[in-house]
Design a protein around this motif. Structure first.
Motif, PDB file in Angstrom:
ATOM      1  N   GLY A  88       0.739  -1.064   0.048  1.00  0.00           N
ATOM      2  CA  GLY A  88      -0.022  -0.111  -0.224  1.00  0.00           C
ATOM      3  C   GLY A  88       0.677   1.293  -0.077  1.00  0.00           C
ATOM      4  N   GLN A  89       2.009   1.337   0.687  1.00  0.00           N
ATOM      5  CA  GLN A  89       2.845   2.294   0.798  1.00  0.00           C
ATOM      6  C   GLN A  89       3.428   2.628  -0.533  1.00  0.00           C
ATOM      7  OE1 GLN A  89       3.750   4.883   3.244  1.00  0.00           O
ATOM      8  NE2 GLN A  89       2.205   3.862   4.420  1.00  0.00           N
ATOM      9  N   PHE A  90       4.001   1.477  -1.230  1.00  0.00           N
ATOM     10  CA  PHE A  90       4.494   1.583  -2.579  1.00  0.00           C
ATOM     11  C   PHE A  90       3.481   2.316  -3.457  1.00  0.00           C
ATOM     12  CE2 PHE A  90       7.098  -2.539  -1.451  1.00  0.00           C
ATOM     13  CZ  PHE A  90       7.904  -1.784  -0.798  1.00  0.00           C
ATOM     14  N   GLN A 125      12.246   5.601   1.992  1.00  0.00           N
ATOM     15  CA  GLN A 125      13.036   5.284   3.069  1.00  0.00           C
ATOM     16  C   GLN A 125      12.019   6.043   4.253  1.00  0.00           C
ATOM     17  OE1 GLN A 125      17.269   6.671   2.908  1.00  0.00           O
ATOM     18  NE2 GLN A 125      16.345   7.352   1.026  1.00  0.00           N
ATOM     19  N   ALA A 126      11.317   6.948   4.128  1.00  0.00           N
ATOM     20  CA  ALA A 126      10.554   7.694   5.215  1.00  0.00           C
ATOM     21  C   ALA A 126       9.402   6.693   5.410  1.00  0.00           C
ATOM     22  CB  ALA A 126      10.170   8.788   5.033  1.00  0.00           C
ATOM     23  N   SER A 127       8.699   5.999   4.503  1.00  0.00           N
ATOM     24  CA  SER A 127       7.731   5.036   4.450  1.00  0.00           C
ATOM     25  C   SER A 127       8.002   3.826   5.470  1.00  0.00           C
ATOM     26  CB  SER A 127       7.152   4.560   2.997  1.00  0.00           C
ATOM     27  OG  SER A 127       6.735   5.810   2.475  1.00  0.00           O
ATOM     28  N   ALA A 128       9.207   3.541   5.053  1.00  0.00           N
ATOM     29  CA  ALA A 128       9.907   2.201   5.738  1.00  0.00           C
ATOM     30  C   ALA A 128      10.032   2.557   7.267  1.00  0.00           C
ATOM     31  CB  ALA A 128      11.268   1.941   5.381  1.00  0.00           C
ATOM     32  N   LEU A 168       2.058  13.242   0.924  1.00  0.00           N
ATOM     33  CA  LEU A 168       2.154  11.668   1.288  1.00  0.00           C
ATOM     34  C   LEU A 168       2.017  11.426   2.603  1.00  0.00           C
ATOM     35  CD1 LEU A 168       5.105  10.752  -0.879  1.00  0.00           C
ATOM     36  CD2 LEU A 168       2.621  10.207  -1.383  1.00  0.00           C
ATOM     37  N   GLY A 169       2.111  12.646   3.462  1.00  0.00           N
ATOM     38  CA  GLY A 169       1.748  12.217   4.975  1.00  0.00           C
ATOM     39  C   GLY A 169       3.058  11.819   5.648  1.00  0.00           C
ATOM     40  N   LEU A 170       4.264  12.163   5.278  1.00  0.00           N
ATOM     41  CA  LEU A 170       5.297  11.504   5.609  1.00  0.00           C
ATOM     42  C   LEU A 170       6.089  12.685   6.383  1.00  0.00           C
ATOM     43  CD1 LEU A 170       6.790   9.687   2.768  1.00  0.00           C
ATOM     44  CD2 LEU A 170       5.895   8.756   4.858  1.00  0.00           C
ATOM     45  N   ASN A 171       5.616  12.996   7.783  1.00  0.00           N
ATOM     46  CA  ASN A 171       6.364  13.956   8.475  1.00  0.00           C
ATOM     47  C   ASN A 171       7.485  13.658   9.342  1.00  0.00           C
ATOM     48  OD1 ASN A 171       4.979  12.247  10.332  1.00  0.00           O
ATOM     49  ND2 ASN A 171       3.515  13.628  11.151  1.00  0.00           N
ATOM     50  N   ASN A 172       8.050  12.526   9.026  1.00  0.00           N
ATOM     51  CA  ASN A 172       9.350  12.219   9.551  1.00  0.00           C
ATOM     52  C   ASN A 172      10.459  12.536   8.792  1.00  0.00           C
ATOM     53  OD1 ASN A 172       8.672  10.342   7.851  1.00  0.00           O
ATOM     54  ND2 ASN A 172       8.962   8.383   8.955  1.00  0.00           N
ATOM     55  N   VAL A 173      10.395  13.424   7.920  1.00  0.00           N
ATOM     56  CA  VAL A 173      11.535  13.732   6.922  1.00  0.00           C
ATOM     57  C   VAL A 173      11.839  15.281   7.150  1.00  0.00           C
ATOM     58  CG1 VAL A 173      12.315  13.681   4.548  1.00  0.00           C
ATOM     59  CG2 VAL A 173      10.526  12.204   5.158  1.00  0.00           C
ATOM     60  N   GLU A 174      13.049  15.589   7.253  1.00  0.00           N
ATOM     61  CA  GLU A 174      13.374  17.005   7.286  1.00  0.00           C
ATOM     62  C   GLU A 174      14.479  17.446   6.069  1.00  0.00           C
ATOM     63  OE1 GLU A 174      16.454  20.014   9.712  1.00  0.00           O
ATOM     64  OE2 GLU A 174      16.222  18.060  10.467  1.00  0.00           O
ATOM     65  N   VAL A 175      13.878  18.014   5.083  1.00  0.00           N
ATOM     66  CA  VAL A 175      14.489  18.427   3.920  1.00  0.00           C
ATOM     67  C   VAL A 175      15.423  19.583   4.149  1.00  0.00           C
ATOM     68  CG1 VAL A 175      14.337  19.129   1.500  1.00  0.00           C
ATOM     69  CG2 VAL A 175      12.692  17.636   2.462  1.00  0.00           C
ATOM     70  N   VAL A 176      16.778  19.456   3.986  1.00  0.00           N
ATOM     71  CA  VAL A 176      17.472  20.748   4.257  1.00  0.00           C
ATOM     72  C   VAL A 176      18.377  21.229   3.153  1.00  0.00           C
ATOM     73  CG1 VAL A 176      19.750  21.187   5.584  1.00  0.00           C
ATOM     74  CG2 VAL A 176      18.303  19.585   6.638  1.00  0.00           C
ATOM     75  N   LEU A 177      18.173  22.598   2.827  1.00  0.00           N
ATOM     76  CA  LEU A 177      18.454  23.148   1.550  1.00  0.00           C
ATOM     77  C   LEU A 177      20.111  23.644   1.876  1.00  0.00           C
ATOM     78  CD1 LEU A 177      18.236  24.454  -1.147  1.00  0.00           C
ATOM     79  CD2 LEU A 177      17.001  26.444   0.123  1.00  0.00           C
TER      80      LEU A 177
END
Length: 258
Positions: A57-59, A130-133, A162-171
């Protein structure tokens, strides 16, 4: 005729790639030890399509997002809304394929890292795998670094959708942002180096990250056969005395560092 020829070449390449992965998984079984066995298990799960309904389902969610991006022929936008020049679809084309996304996903599921690091966010597809895992495991975070402002903005939006709030994007450029990120993380358990495909830069990033790795930790390098320089970087890294297990998947190089 050329179209059919390209299709046959791609199919043959995919078949050969799977054979190579199967051979590497078998080799790892003979190496012995928990890290090698866990990588072998991860590769075999991908090859045999052994995923739970929840994982599948995540895929589907991630690949639906990818298809939407590939159909978007608008330009990436800057903060002020001006066109960035490169099409969204073209940027999405350079993302890792679904197959390699599943390899990353399964490795994260297998090793259950607490802190993951990615160099090269692009449109956020590999980050989403990765975040989905991590999300399904129930713990952990991903910090992903991107040097291009438009791509970083787009990736933040895609990951949020995608509802993935466990990711930090650093610019910022890796050389500028990586030291600060490493200094505020206690340890890095899983690293995916996918950007700035230059021999000396890749070796430099590995050296910086290696100083902050837990034991054992997994380091994945992308495009190890992309150029002679990347082949040389991979050769140096895989023979580093800190690397206990190395796996050459032709596209990705996997290392267990202790």
């Amino acid at each position: 005729m050329s179209f059919l020829r390209n299709v046959l070449i791609n199919v043959n390449s995919a078949i050969n790639q799977r054979r190579w992965l199967r051979a590497e998984a078998g080799r790892l079984r003979t190496v012995g030890g928990p890290p090698a066995s866990r990588i072998a298990h991860a590769l075999e799960a991908v090859l045999q399509h052994e995923f739970s309904p929840e994982e599948l389902g995540q895929f589907r969610v991630v690949e639906t997002q990818r298809r939407r991006l590939l159909r978007s022929f608008g330009a990436l936008e800057t903060v002020d809304g001006a066109g960035r020049g490169i099409m969204v679809a073209r940027a999405a084309l350079s993302s890792k394929s679904a197959f390699w996304g599943r390899v990353l996903f399964r490795l994260v599921r297998e090793f259950q890292p607490q802190t993951c690091l990615e160099l090269g966010t692009n449109m956020g597809i590999s980050a989403a795998y990765q975040a989905s895992a991590l999300k399904l495991t129930g713990a952990g975070k991903l910090i992903t670094l991107e040097g291009d402002e438009a791509r970083a903005r787009a990736a933040r939006g895609h990951l949020r959708q995608l509802g993935l709030n466990n990711v930090e994007v650093v610019l910022g450029r890796f050389r500028d942002t990586l030291p600060a990120i490493l200094s505020r993380c206690e340890t890095i358990d899983f690293a995916f180096i996918d950007g700035h495909h230059d021999e000396l830069a890749t070796r430099e990033y590995f050296e910086l990250i290696a100083l902050h790795l837990s034991s054992p930790a997994v380091v994945v390098l992308d495009d190890i056969s992309w150029s002679q320089g990347m082949k040389q970087a991979w050769a140096v890294i895989r023979h580093d005395p800190r690397v206990r297990v190395s796996v050459d998947l032709r596209v990705l190089g996997l290392c267990v560092v202790e």
